[in-house]
Design a protein around this motif. Structure first.
Motif, short mmCIF file in Angstrom:
data_model
loop_
_atom_site.label_atom_id
_atom_site.label_comp_id
_atom_site.label_asym_id
_atom_site.label_seq_id
_atom_site.Cartn_x
_atom_site.Cartn_y
_atom_site.Cartn_z
N GLY A 107 0.79 -1.22 0.00
CA GLY A 107 0.00 0.00 0.00
C GLY A 107 0.82 1.26 0.00
O GLY A 107 0.32 2.34 0.33
N GLY A 108 2.10 1.14 -0.35
CA GLY A 108 2.98 2.31 -0.36
C GLY A 108 3.48 2.71 1.01
O GLY A 108 4.15 3.75 1.16
N ALA A 109 3.23 1.88 2.04
CA ALA A 109 3.63 2.22 3.41
C ALA A 109 5.15 2.18 3.56
O ALA A 109 5.83 1.34 2.96
CB ALA A 109 2.98 1.26 4.40
N SER A 110 5.67 3.09 4.38
CA SER A 110 7.10 3.12 4.69
C SER A 110 7.33 3.20 6.19
O SER A 110 8.42 3.54 6.65
CB SER A 110 7.77 4.30 4.00
OG SER A 110 7.19 5.53 4.43
N THR A 111 6.28 2.91 6.97
CA THR A 111 6.39 2.95 8.43
C THR A 111 5.72 1.72 9.04
O THR A 111 4.81 1.13 8.44
CB THR A 111 5.72 4.21 9.02
OG1 THR A 111 4.32 4.19 8.71
CG2 THR A 111 6.36 5.48 8.48
N ILE A 112 6.20 1.35 10.23
CA ILE A 112 5.51 0.36 11.08
C ILE A 112 5.33 1.04 12.43
O ILE A 112 6.32 1.43 13.07
CB ILE A 112 6.32 -0.94 11.23
CG1 ILE A 112 6.54 -1.59 9.87
CG2 ILE A 112 5.61 -1.91 12.17
CD1 ILE A 112 7.38 -2.86 9.91
N THR A 113 4.10 1.17 12.88
CA THR A 113 3.82 1.98 14.08
C THR A 113 3.24 1.17 15.23
O THR A 113 2.94 1.73 16.28
CB THR A 113 2.85 3.12 13.73
OG1 THR A 113 1.63 2.55 13.21
CG2 THR A 113 3.46 4.07 12.71
N THR A 114 3.07 -0.13 15.05
CA THR A 114 2.56 -0.97 16.13
C THR A 114 3.68 -1.86 16.65
O THR A 114 4.57 -2.28 15.90
CB THR A 114 1.39 -1.85 15.66
OG1 THR A 114 1.83 -2.65 14.55
CG2 THR A 114 0.22 -0.99 15.23
N SER A 115 3.65 -2.14 17.95
CA SER A 115 4.69 -2.95 18.58
C SER A 115 4.73 -4.34 17.96
O SER A 115 3.72 -5.04 17.92
CB SER A 115 4.44 -3.05 20.08
OG SER A 115 5.42 -3.85 20.70
N GLY A 116 5.87 -4.71 17.42
CA GLY A 116 6.03 -6.01 16.77
C GLY A 116 5.28 -6.12 15.47
O GLY A 116 5.07 -7.23 14.95
#
Length: 709
Positions: free
Chosen positions: A357-366
């Motif tokens: 989806g074009g995402a470049s972040t992970i913002t949830t733990s694990g």
């Protein structure tokens, strides 16, 4: 915890329970402790007595060279607590042998009197062939007793080090008559005797008191903190003969050669996308491990190969097919295969990497993010890629399918590399937030102004990274820069990095008897391998014994060996300061007293002593250039202790004189001294211990410990 006293009625009840219908095993018996980690010993096979700490199942197992391969887990116990009995078919005559592997992981408050922790018995109160341990310096002695009277304990003279597995074999022989039963003890018997006949015992002792009537149990005993050290215990066996309690390990027969051929001895593939099954003939035919790993080295052609050795042609030319032995021998065989009549090969020219989806972040733990790789041109012959990850400030793992799993906050680079030999790759940067343990440098973990040397992150869960500088079965050392405060010990007997691995771990920072360590490792990732070692910091034997060098790779130069212990550790001396050269990671077998050495290793702190731990033979260098050190042995400092001024004498022209504190931090320095004497002003220093180092021609000539009062 010290055990509670049982009332008389309680004791009688315990004896009744122990002599009731508890299951007894037939001999020979083998206990591998194959139970759930964290549980107590199971009542189906073990009977507990007394109150206090349980004996718990611990993960992992203990092994001994040449001995049978261990199975299951192990038990761990220390100090006072419950005792446990293991019943077997009652023996009224002959000899009962027993064996086990033990590892004293810490001496605790074990004293020089010691106590017994194992033996055989005919009831819950009549013990024989008891195995004893007592404190001896920084190690311990092992002994045996026909019964339990302290005065009858028979001790071996060898001093055993902690964190070193020891194989114990004991025997109780029932002899007709009275007061004449015989006990025997073997400690670390030669592997050549395993599974055969008993060698000469280390200790033989004839009982002079009441003999046991029969033998029907062995027991593990936790007596008190002063009598029982911290023990890991494993691989317990009981039998009526030596061979059954000393099973030999399976001899490993290595691969010596591999011959690679194609099916029907074919060396060509001539059809488009054709295949050829490769075969590997291994010698000797009875090699223990007969498996191989298949790989290809393109020369002018291109092909792929499966794990079973099926070669598939892709582009014309020649490829070298290799089969490598999986037994660690590094033996391999190769053959060249010529490929023809393939369609034109289209190489990869570009790869674009994106997150789902074009995402470049992970913002949830694990949290996770699926990555994808768009290959150009679309008709490239080989469409497969290999995923990898390079951390910047964050940490994550990436699967073979490109699934990224976040571990620590920060940023990192995810890369997809073409598998067609073009070396083309694409990459993108991901940002991670809201992850668990904070990413902390080793320097920040170690650097402290606390008078006890405690880490500012004590009792905190953190994530850190570093190059492996030393490793053994119980843990490893990591370092993320050169010099002071940049090294740390990781207590971890599950993962086993090799030197040069760049390792990221998450765990709890602990002060284990004043050793800063990371334990309870929850995350372990090797991000790269084969990295160069940090530059070893050159320090004096005196300065090495300071908090700032704990866990750090250092080197001491031109240090004289002034003591050698037969168990493998030795001491080196500069001036009046000694430093222990230990054997946690490597044992140097041939130090010679009064020879001078350059020693490289990591600094480890154990039993209130700093020790340098060499990693291999190359860390020990016999230094023949000792004239300077010997000629300058007359350098002195007086008065010592001193209050305001101390004078250093017998200096050479252009000497350098430095003062450092007990942490090894330089306080002041005097360069190019022209006089044979130098008065040093101490009036501005706090009372305490300091070190004066004199350097000549770039080398330390002498280090003197002084006291400011």
């Amino acid at each position: 915890m010290r055990k509670f006293l049982l009332s008389f009625s309680g004791l009688c009840m315990a004896i009744m329970l122990l002599t009731s219908a508890k299951a007894q095993v037939t001999l020979p018996a083998y206990e591998a402790f194959n139970y759930t980690v964290g549980d107590s010993l199971p009542p189906a096979t073990w009977s507990g007595l007394n109150s206090g700490d349980q004996i718990l199942i611990a993960s992992g197992n203990l092994s001994y060279p040449g001995f049978a391969t261990p199975a299951g887990n192990k038990i761990s116990f220390a100090g006072g607590g419950r005792d446990y009995f293991y019943g077997f078919t009652t023996q009224y005559s002959g000899t009962v042998y027993f064996s086990f592997i033990m590892d004293v992981t810490a001496l605790g408050t074990l004293d020089a009197t010691g106590g017994y922790f194992f033996g055989v018995c005919d009831s819950a109160t009549n013990f024989g062939a008891t195995i004893w341990a007592k404190l001896n310096g920084t190690g311990y002695n092992i002994g045996i007793n026909s019964r339990t009277t302290l005065a009858n304990a028979q001790w071996g003279t060898t001093v055993y080090d902690i964190n070193t597995p020891v194989l114990i074999v004991g025997a109780y022989e029932i002899v007709s008559g009275a007061a004449n039963d015989i006990v025997k003890l073997w400690v670390n018997p030669a592997s050549g005797s395993f599974g055969t006949t008993a060698p000469t015992p280390d200790i033989t002792y004839t009982n002079t008191g009441t003999d046991l009537i029969s033998l029907s149990r062995v027991f593990v005993r936790q007596d008190s903190n002063n009598e029982t050290p911290n023990i890991d215990f494993d691989e317990m066996r009981v039998a009526t003969n030596w061979a059954s309690v000393t099973p030999a390990g399976i001899a490993v027969i290595p691969v010596t050669s591999i011959t690679v051929t194609g099916a029907g001895n074919a060396t060509t593939i001539t059809t488009a996308a054709g295949t050829l099954q490769m075969n590997a003939a291994i010698l000797p035919a009875n090699a223990t491990n007969q498996t191989v790993t298949w790989s290809i080295t393109p020369t002018t052609g291109v092909a792929s190969i499966s794990t079973s050795g099926l070669l598939t042609a892709i582009a014309d030319g020649v490829v070298s097919v290799r089969a490598t032995a999986n037994d660690g021998s590094s033996v391999f065989g190769t053959v060249d295969i010529t490929i023809s009549n393939q369609p034109a090969f289209v190489p990869v020219t570009a790869i674009t990497v994106t997150g789902q989806g074009g995402a470049s972040t992970i913002t949830t733990s694990g949290g996770t993010l699926q990555m994808s790789a768009a290959i150009t041109p679309a008709n490239a012959t080989i469409q497969t890629i290999t995923w990898s990850m390079t951390p910047t400030t964050g940490m994550a793992t990436v699967s073979t399918s490109g699934l990224v799993t976040a571990l620590a906050n920060g940023s990192l680079t995810v890369r997809a590399t073409a598998n067609d030999g073009s070396n083309v790759y694409g990459e993108t940067i991901l940002t991670l937030s809201n992850q668990g343990p904070a990413q902390v440098s080793i320097y920040n973990i170690q650097y402290t102004t606390n008078v006890l040397g405690d880490s500012p992150y004590k009792d905190s869960t953190i994530t850190t990274s570093g190059i492996c500088t030393g490793t053994y079965s119980g843990g490893y050392f990591l370092q993320d820069g050169n010099g002071a405060w940049n090294g740390v010990y990781v207590y971890d007997n599950v993962h086993h990095p090799v030197l040069g691995d760049n390792v990221t771990v998450s765990g709890l920072v602990d002060e284990y008897y004043n050793l800063t360590e990371i334990k309870n490792v929850t995350t372990y990732v090797v991000t790269s391998q084969g990295n160069p070692q940090p530059t070893s910091e050159i320090v004096t034997t005196g300065a090495a014994k300071s908090e700032q060098y704990e866990g750090v790779l250092i080197k001491v130069q031109s240090a004289r060996c002034n003591y050698y212990n037969a168990t493998g550790w030795w001491e080196v001396l500069q001036g009046t300061d000694t430093l222990t050269v230990d054997k946690l990671l490597y044992t140097y077998a041939t130090p010679i007293v009064n020879n001078y050495y350059d020693v490289t290793g990591v600094i480890y702190y154990s039993f209130s002593k700093y020790r340098i731990e060499p990693r291999e033979l190359n860390d020990i260098f016999v230094n023949t250039g000792i004239e300077s050190a010997s000629q300058n042995a007359g350098i002195t400092a007086y008065p010592n202790p001193a209050s305001d001024v101390i004078t250093v004498t017998n200096l050479k022209n252009n000497s350098i004189v430095e003062i450092s504190n007990i942490l090894g931090q330089k306080i002041s320095a005097y360069s190019n001294v022209k006089s044979t004497e130098l008065a040093l002003d101490l009036s501005g220093l706090n009372n305490g211990i300091y070190f004066i180092s004199v350097k000549e021609n770039g080398k330390i000539a002498k280090t003197i410990k002084i006291s400011k009062k």
